[in-house]
Design a protein around this motif. Structure first.
Motif, PDB file in Angstrom:
ATOM      1  N   LEU A 161     202.192 -73.533 -16.535  1.00 53.49           N
ATOM      2  CA  LEU A 161     203.202 -72.487 -15.756  1.00 53.49           C
ATOM      3  C   LEU A 161     203.067 -72.660 -14.329  1.00 53.49           C
ATOM      4  O   LEU A 161     204.183 -72.664 -13.625  1.00 53.49           O
ATOM      5  N   THR A 171     206.440 -74.916 -12.286  1.00 55.16           N
ATOM      6  CA  THR A 171     207.166 -74.062 -11.526  1.00 55.16           C
ATOM      7  C   THR A 171     206.890 -74.248 -10.048  1.00 55.16           C
ATOM      8  O   THR A 171     207.544 -73.694  -9.117  1.00 55.16           O
ATOM      9  N   SER A 198     204.401 -73.306  -8.313  1.00 53.67           N
ATOM     10  CA  SER A 198     203.707 -72.017  -7.853  1.00 53.67           C
ATOM     11  C   SER A 198     202.433 -72.045  -7.436  1.00 53.67           C
ATOM     12  O   SER A 198     201.849 -70.895  -7.228  1.00 53.67           O
TER      13      SER A 198
END
Length: 107
Positions: free
Chosen positions: A12, A16, A18
């Motif tokens: 994740l 992404t 992030s």
């Protein structure tokens, strides 16, 4: 935590892009907390909203930093779990949230 869950969580952040912004937010929060704590003198003000804290994996130093005056109404410490308590020991976290919530209903 099994390997698939670990890989899903890491993915994740990786896919992404992030991860860096998440790490930066944690770093900034720590710096702000240190600056705030350095400016404090005297007893801590009573929190405006009900506060509950659950500490997992026996981090015995956190209470002296967060609650030196004993102002936090709900404090739990567990010998299991860790930073990712919701994944590691979800049953303990859920029961602690329920216990904290029950104490608010009686008011």
């Amino acid at each position: 935590m099994d390997r698939d869950q670990l890989l899903a969580n890491v993915s994740l952040y990786w896919f992404t892009g992030s991860g860096a912004s998440s790490a930066h937010a944690v770093y900034e929060g720590m710096q702000a907390w240190k600056a705030f704590a350095a400016q404090q003198s005297g007893p801590s003000p009573k929190p405006a909203a009900p506060v509950g804290v659950a500490v997992f994996a026996a981090d015995t130093t956190i209470r002296s930093l967060m609650d030196p005056d004993g102002a936090i109404g709900h404090w739990s410490e567990y010998g299991r779990g860790g930073h990712f308590a919701a994944m590691e020991v979800p049953e303990l976290l859920v029961e602690d949230v329920r216990l904290f919530s029950r104490s608010l209903r009686r008011r």
